[in-house]
Design a protein around this motif. Structure first.
Motif, short mmCIF file in Angstrom:
data_model
loop_
_atom_site.label_atom_id
_atom_site.label_comp_id
_atom_site.label_asym_id
_atom_site.label_seq_id
_atom_site.Cartn_x
_atom_site.Cartn_y
_atom_site.Cartn_z
N GLU A 55 117.01 112.66 76.05
CA GLU A 55 118.31 112.71 76.54
C GLU A 55 118.91 113.73 75.82
O GLU A 55 118.78 113.81 74.45
N ILE B 106 121.49 110.27 65.81
CA ILE B 106 121.62 109.63 67.31
C ILE B 106 120.43 110.22 68.06
O ILE B 106 120.15 111.36 68.12
N THR B 107 119.59 109.29 68.64
CA THR B 107 118.61 109.80 69.64
C THR B 107 118.72 108.71 70.91
O THR B 107 118.82 107.54 70.82
N LYS B 108 118.72 109.37 72.09
CA LYS B 108 118.82 108.75 73.29
C LYS B 108 117.65 109.07 74.09
O LYS B 108 117.17 110.12 74.11
N TYR B 109 117.06 107.95 74.88
CA TYR B 109 115.99 108.11 75.69
C TYR B 109 116.31 107.65 77.35
O TYR B 109 116.90 106.51 77.09
N SER B 110 115.67 108.07 78.16
CA SER B 110 115.83 107.43 79.44
C SER B 110 114.49 106.76 79.60
O SER B 110 113.45 107.61 79.59
N PHE C 1 118.67 103.23 79.92
CA PHE C 1 118.87 104.15 78.71
C PHE C 1 118.80 103.44 77.41
O PHE C 1 119.34 102.30 77.35
N GLN D 238 119.84 103.91 73.27
CA GLN D 238 120.21 104.93 72.14
C GLN D 238 120.23 104.22 71.08
O GLN D 238 120.35 102.97 70.75
N ASN E 53 120.63 104.45 66.93
CA ASN E 53 121.61 104.84 65.86
C ASN E 53 121.16 104.59 64.59
O ASN E 53 120.86 103.42 64.13
N GLN F 117 121.77 99.63 74.85
CA GLN F 117 121.05 99.60 75.91
C GLN F 117 122.32 99.91 76.93
O GLN F 117 123.24 99.14 76.97
N THR F 118 122.10 100.96 77.68
CA THR F 118 122.95 101.22 78.90
C THR F 118 122.00 101.40 80.37
O THR F 118 120.96 101.60 80.24
#
Length: 169
Positions: free
Chosen positions: A55, A82-86, A103, A105, A107, A136-137
């Motif tokens: 993301e 921060i790294t976000k992945y789908s 998703f 994330q 931290n 988790q989102t």
């Protein structure tokens, strides 16, 4: 005299050689995720059609689609905390009702170490304390999360030889 001069030139040419610059040391580790069966938490479970997108990148960077594996390796950003992945399960399905996106994330803090001239620098990561280390989102679409829970096995990400996070689904 010619032989001495030739020998001298040969000696100078070999003295200019350097050792090969091949990195054999371990470099920046990736985050290791292992998937487990939620109904039987001691057993690993293979993912099916799991597409992973990073993301925040322009057009969201697709890292690949994984099937038949229970362990994947995700790179973390070395220039951000921060790294976000789908994570899209069953992404190859033609039925939109079984495609499910969650998703994650991550931290963390990071520290750079000089390894060698051939390898350069290595970044090691430390996930923040629970629950801030992994968030988790759900997307805005009305589906239930396919990731039922997760367990952080180690907050220090220094090597790829161990599982860092277990995901139950």
């Amino acid at each position: 005299m010619k032989k001495i001069f030739l020998l001298f030139l040969l000696a100078i040419s070999f003295s200019a050689c350097e050792k090969d610059d091949i990195c054999i040391d371990e470099t920046t580790p990736r985050l290791v995720l292992e998937f487990y069966d939620d109904a039987s938490p001691a057993n690993t479970k293979n993912v099916t059609g799991l597409k992973i997108k990073g993301e925040g990148a322009i057009g969201d960077l697709v890292l690949g689609t994984f099937s038949g594996v229970s362990k994947i390796y995700l790179p973390l950003k070395t220039n951000d905390d921060i790294t976000k992945y789908s994570l899209i399960l069953n992404s190859a399905s033609t039925n939109p009702l079984v495609i499910n996106e969650d998703f994650l994330q991550f931290n963390y803090t990071r520290e750079n170490f000089y390894v060698s001239r051939a390898c350069g620098y290595k970044t090691i990561f430390e996930l923040l304390s629970f629950p801030a280390g992994v968030i988790q989102t759900e997307p805005e679409t009305p589906d239930l999360p396919w990731i039922r829970s997760y367990s952080i096995q180690t907050t220090n990400i220094e090597t790829e030889n161990e599982v860092h996070i277990k995901i139950y689904f």
